[in-house]
Write an enzyme that holds these catalytic residues in place. Structure first.
Site, PDB file in Angstrom:
ATOM      1  CE1 TYR A  38      -4.544   0.895  -0.001  1.00 17.13           C
ATOM      2  CE2 TYR A  38      -3.646   2.721   1.450  1.00 17.13           C
ATOM      3  CZ  TYR A  38      -4.542   2.211   0.573  1.00 17.13           C
ATOM      4  OH  TYR A  38      -5.757   2.823   0.484  1.00 17.13           O
ATOM      5  N   GLY A  39       1.792   1.279  -1.018  1.00 17.76           N
ATOM      6  CA  GLY A  39       2.690   2.509  -1.126  1.00 17.76           C
ATOM      7  C   GLY A  39       2.315   3.392  -2.462  1.00 17.76           C
ATOM      8  CD  GLN A  41       0.738   2.617  -9.808  1.00 21.00           C
ATOM      9  OE1 GLN A  41      -0.654   2.518  -9.662  1.00 21.00           O
ATOM     10  NE2 GLN A  41       1.332   3.659 -10.395  1.00 21.00           N
ATOM     11  CB  ALA A 101      13.797  -3.099  -2.936  1.00 19.45           C
ATOM     12  N   GLY A 102      11.183  -4.431  -2.386  1.00 20.41           N
ATOM     13  CA  GLY A 102      10.222  -5.243  -1.504  1.00 20.41           C
ATOM     14  C   GLY A 102       9.794  -6.680  -2.096  1.00 20.41           C
ATOM     15  CG  HIS A 124       8.054  -1.864 -12.742  1.00 20.68           C
ATOM     16  ND1 HIS A 124       8.437  -1.409 -13.924  1.00 20.68           N
ATOM     17  CD2 HIS A 124       9.030  -1.396 -12.002  1.00 20.68           C
ATOM     18  CE1 HIS A 124       9.682  -0.991 -14.148  1.00 20.68           C
ATOM     19  NE2 HIS A 124      10.047  -1.054 -12.911  1.00 20.68           N
ATOM     20  N   GLY A 153       0.496   6.625  -8.696  1.00 25.37           N
ATOM     21  CA  GLY A 153      -0.786   5.815  -8.261  1.00 25.37           C
ATOM     22  C   GLY A 153      -1.867   7.397  -7.660  1.00 25.37           C
ATOM     23  CG  ASP A 208       8.303   2.551 -15.911  1.00 22.70           C
ATOM     24  OD1 ASP A 208       7.649   3.131 -15.987  1.00 22.70           O
ATOM     25  OD2 ASP A 208       8.838   2.173 -14.784  1.00 22.70           O
TER      26      ASP A 208
END
Length: 347
Positions: A38-39, A41, A101-102, A124, A153, A208
């Protein structure tokens, strides 16, 4: 799927007219879409899906700022908001919207819940394209799909609330269910896309990464800084330099370009501006093209991806990021921008 001719090149696109929201709801009526992360996007896509009547839940680490933001946005712990593993278990479509990275860090956990028939959704192409570096290799019995909104987002949500749509690309990397196409298009419509254009994971990430480092963010900041510095060094005030470099472009001219194209914007400017722009644009193209060619080669070689992985996985990444952003924020140009924005009539 419609075929549209773009200057002699035919492309496949999907519009909301041919694939309306009602059809998307029908395709997804038996699905549970789990938003993982929940960052950047996550909020926009999940809220748009929810408002469009799609069954959505959110998976996020508890006791985090993002968890608190999700609660503030109306997601209810234990009902529509869960720890990541529980959301993965409940979801039939896992929208993997963590940072690159997450995604690498969480992949061993996520993979356990990718049972046959589920769909793994990305916004992505990074994790799949650079799988040798990320280790993200999905099981063969799940759909692997992508919807990549062409903007943040925040923009996706803002345009949705205004009744507009942000264009998105879509791709199918793996069709295990035989339903990957209808799933990905339904989700693309559900998240608020204006129209969807076809791509693949590799093409999406190459374009991108090039765009972010180029005209969307990196190059534009470099051009802004160069022109601002030249104006200031020749005696122009901060206000004048900022207005001529940034404010007029973003507030006046780019909306004209967005409306009908660059030629139309030129036609709606003074004849002096027209003549100068037409005389100089090719010089700027020729000067910058070698930089873009170098950039694209670095992206294609995987070097930009590796730099991102290495930097973003460091424990002090956020600290270093804030230092770099502070350098931008405290530069004279952007301090001038802060003051100019305060003077806009709507403020």
């Amino acid at each position: 799927m419609a075929k549209i001719n773009f200057g002699g090149v035919e492309e496949s696109v999907v519009t909301r007219e041919e694939f309306p929201l009602e059809k998307a709801r029908e395709v997804l009526k038996d699905e549970t879409v789990a938003i993982i992360g929940y960052g950047v996007q996550g909020p926009g896509q999940s809220l748009n899906l929810r408002d469009n009547g799609i069954n959505v839940i959110v998976g996020q680490r508890k006791n985090s700022k993002s968890w608190d933001k999700a609660v503030a946005d109306g997601w209810v712990p234990g009902e529509t908001l869960f720890e990541i593993e529980e959301a993965c278990e409940k979801g039939t479509i896992l929208q993997y919207l963590l940072s690159d990275a997450g995604q690498i860090t969480m992949w061993p956990t996520i993979k356990k819940y990718l049972t046959a028939g589920k769909a793994l959704y990305f916004s992505h192409g990074f994790g799949i394209t650079y799988k040798e570096r990320t280790g993200i290799i999905p099981p063969k019995d799940v759909d692997v799909i992508l919807v990549a909104p062409k903007g943040s987002g925040t923009s996706l949500r803002r345009m949705f609330l205004e009744g507009r749509g942000l264009n998105s690309s879509y791709a199918i990397h793996q069709d295990a269910s035989g339903r990957a196409y209808e799933r990905v298009v339904a989700l693309g419509i559900g998240v608020g896309s204006g129209y969807l254009f076809e791509t693949n994971f590799k093409s999406e990430v190459y374009s991108d990464l090039t765009g972010e480092r180029g005209t969307l963010m990196g190059a534009i900041q470099g051009i802004f800084a160069a022109q601002y510095d030249v104006l200031r060094s020749n005696g122009h005030s901060p206000s004048e330099a900022f207005n001529e470099t940034v404010e007029e472009l973003t507030q006046s001219l780019m909306p004209l370009v967005a409306e009908n194209g660059m030629d139309w914007m030129y036609a709606n400017c003074s004849t002096t501006a027209q003549r100068g722009a037409l005389d100089w644009w090719k010089k700027f193209r020729d000067a910058s093209k070698p930089v873009f060619e170098e950039l694209y080669k670095e992206v294609a070689a995987g070097n930009e991806a590796q730099k991102s992985i290495d930097a973003n996985s460091q424990d002090d990444y956020r600290v270093k990021l804030e230092e770099e952003l502070k350098e931008l924020r405290e530069s004279e140009m952007w301090r001038a921008g802060t003051e100019v924005r305060k003077l806009r009539p709507e403020n």
